[in-house]
Design a protein around this motif. Sequence first.
Motif, PDB file in Angstrom:
ATOM      1  N   GLN A  27     -85.438-107.247 -97.191  1.00 11.67           N
ATOM      2  CA  GLN A  27     -85.979-106.622 -95.999  1.00 11.67           C
ATOM      3  C   GLN A  27     -87.256-107.321 -95.544  1.00 11.67           C
ATOM      4  O   GLN A  27     -88.154-107.588 -96.341  1.00 11.67           O
ATOM      5  CB  GLN A  27     -86.274-105.141 -96.268  1.00 11.67           C
ATOM      6  N   TYR A  29     -90.704-107.745 -92.862  1.00 14.03           N
ATOM      7  CA  TYR A  29     -91.751-106.959 -92.217  1.00 14.03           C
ATOM      8  C   TYR A  29     -92.121-107.598 -90.882  1.00 14.03           C
ATOM      9  O   TYR A  29     -92.106-108.819 -90.734  1.00 14.03           O
ATOM     10  CB  TYR A  29     -93.050-106.985 -93.024  1.00 14.03           C
ATOM     11  N   LYS A  30     -92.569-106.791 -89.946  1.00 15.97           N
ATOM     12  CA  LYS A  30     -93.290-107.317 -88.801  1.00 15.97           C
ATOM     13  C   LYS A  30     -94.719-107.630 -89.240  1.00 15.97           C
ATOM     14  O   LYS A  30     -95.194-107.132 -90.261  1.00 15.97           O
ATOM     15  CB  LYS A  30     -93.321-106.297 -87.658  1.00 15.97           C
ATOM     16  N   SER A  73     -97.646-111.391 -92.509  1.00 18.55           N
ATOM     17  CA  SER A  73     -96.264-111.004 -92.789  1.00 18.55           C
ATOM     18  C   SER A  73     -95.843-111.725 -94.062  1.00 18.55           C
ATOM     19  O   SER A  73     -96.229-112.865 -94.284  1.00 18.55           O
ATOM     20  CB  SER A  73     -95.332-111.391 -91.625  1.00 18.55           C
ATOM     21  N   ASN A  75     -92.307-112.312 -95.978  1.00 24.40           N
ATOM     22  CA  ASN A  75     -90.878-112.097 -95.810  1.00 24.40           C
ATOM     23  C   ASN A  75     -90.047-113.009 -96.709  1.00 24.40           C
ATOM     24  O   ASN A  75     -90.503-114.081 -97.107  1.00 24.40           O
ATOM     25  CB  ASN A  75     -90.500-112.297 -94.340  1.00 24.40           C
ATOM     26  N   SER A 196     -98.930-103.375 -81.334  1.00 28.02           N
ATOM     27  CA  SER A 196     -98.769-103.459 -82.787  1.00 28.02           C
ATOM     28  C   SER A 196     -99.855-102.674 -83.503  1.00 28.02           C
ATOM     29  O   SER A 196     -99.595-101.983 -84.495  1.00 28.02           O
ATOM     30  CB  SER A 196     -98.789-104.920 -83.240  1.00 28.02           C
ATOM     31  N   ASN A 199     -98.936 -99.036 -83.380  1.00 29.03           N
ATOM     32  CA  ASN A 199     -97.843 -98.733 -84.307  1.00 29.03           C
ATOM     33  C   ASN A 199     -98.333 -98.668 -85.751  1.00 29.03           C
ATOM     34  O   ASN A 199     -97.954 -97.774 -86.520  1.00 29.03           O
ATOM     35  CB  ASN A 199     -96.748 -99.793 -84.192  1.00 29.03           C
ATOM     36  N   ARG A 233     -87.461 -96.107 -87.453  1.00 32.31           N
ATOM     37  CA  ARG A 233     -87.346 -97.531 -87.120  1.00 32.31           C
ATOM     38  C   ARG A 233     -88.699 -98.240 -87.213  1.00 32.31           C
ATOM     39  O   ARG A 233     -88.806 -99.331 -87.795  1.00 32.31           O
ATOM     40  CB  ARG A 233     -86.771 -97.678 -85.713  1.00 32.31           C
ATOM     41  N   THR A 234     -89.741 -97.612 -86.687  1.00 32.72           N
ATOM     42  CA  THR A 234     -91.064 -98.240 -86.715  1.00 32.72           C
ATOM     43  C   THR A 234     -91.607 -98.302 -88.136  1.00 32.72           C
ATOM     44  O   THR A 234     -92.197 -99.307 -88.547  1.00 32.72           O
ATOM     45  CB  THR A 234     -92.042 -97.456 -85.816  1.00 32.72           C
ATOM     46  N   ASN A 237     -89.916-101.119 -89.892  1.00 31.92           N
ATOM     47  CA  ASN A 237     -90.348-102.420 -89.385  1.00 31.92           C
ATOM     48  C   ASN A 237     -91.677-102.864 -89.972  1.00 31.92           C
ATOM     49  O   ASN A 237     -91.895-104.060 -90.202  1.00 31.92           O
ATOM     50  CB  ASN A 237     -90.461-102.386 -87.859  1.00 31.92           C
ATOM     51  N   TYR A 238     -92.584-101.904 -90.206  1.00 32.39           N
ATOM     52  CA  TYR A 238     -93.927-102.266 -90.653  1.00 32.39           C
ATOM     53  C   TYR A 238     -94.159-102.062 -92.149  1.00 32.39           C
ATOM     54  O   TYR A 238     -95.185-102.510 -92.669  1.00 32.39           O
ATOM     55  CB  TYR A 238     -94.970-101.484 -89.846  1.00 32.39           C
TER      56      TYR A 238
END
Length: 254
Positions: A27, A29-30, A73, A75, A196, A199, A233-234, A237-238
């Motif tokens: 998974q 991340y933003k 980030s 990832n 961002s 969020n 969802r948010t 994402n974070y």
Amino acid sequence: MSIIRDIQQTFRRLPGVELRSTWRSQQAYKCHSHPQLSIGAILDGQTRCVCHQQEYLLQTGDLMVIPASTPHSCNPLAGQPRSYHMLYLAQEVRPQPALQVIRNPQLFHQYQHIVALIERGETRDLSSAIHCLLNALPASGNPPSALRPLSQQLQAALTDNLQSPPTLDALAYGFSLRKETLIRTFKQDTGLTPGSFLNIARVEFAKSRLRAGEALADVSYQSGFADQSHFHRTFVNYTAATPRQYARSISDNK
């Protein structure tokens, strides 16, 4: 791609510190930031970390130190799962350690000792173990730059009411600036767009309410999300975790 709800991850919290442990996850991340100093450890696989427009390839046995409020980030490489720990240190750390990758087996062992203490809920030796690790890290030679007044005011305006923050058009009008200028200035100062930043602020507030044991639906509303789907969802994402995973894991180890 692994399904987020099936990924094995735990969140443990003791005074001044939170530990995240994630296993075999693909998974992503933003770009995000944390209000705390964070230190990650790669247990298996590889991770690509981007911070201050510089890319770091982290491998098993590496530590990554990320100063508080630093956008980044971390990832996985395409199609490759990785396992990692993340320590979030809520206490004030002075001087702030520098952004750095550490390849030192002794410090990695010290980090694992801290993880073991948290997992066992042993608080007696935890503070001294964390202090010992931090003392071994080089301090940043450059104190963080203060935000310009415009960015400070924009942050305050966005977080004053998470349920109903002002629009960027309204803020730009209030500051007598073009919206594009407002966004550009804020990103130059913080490394994040206003959207961002908002969020991330909502996600951090949601985490605090989930730690307090509040229901997901209530937390979604209090944090300013349009609905639970938007919240889910948010949050994913974070944080690369679901709100339910975080809430259940935190409540299990109170």
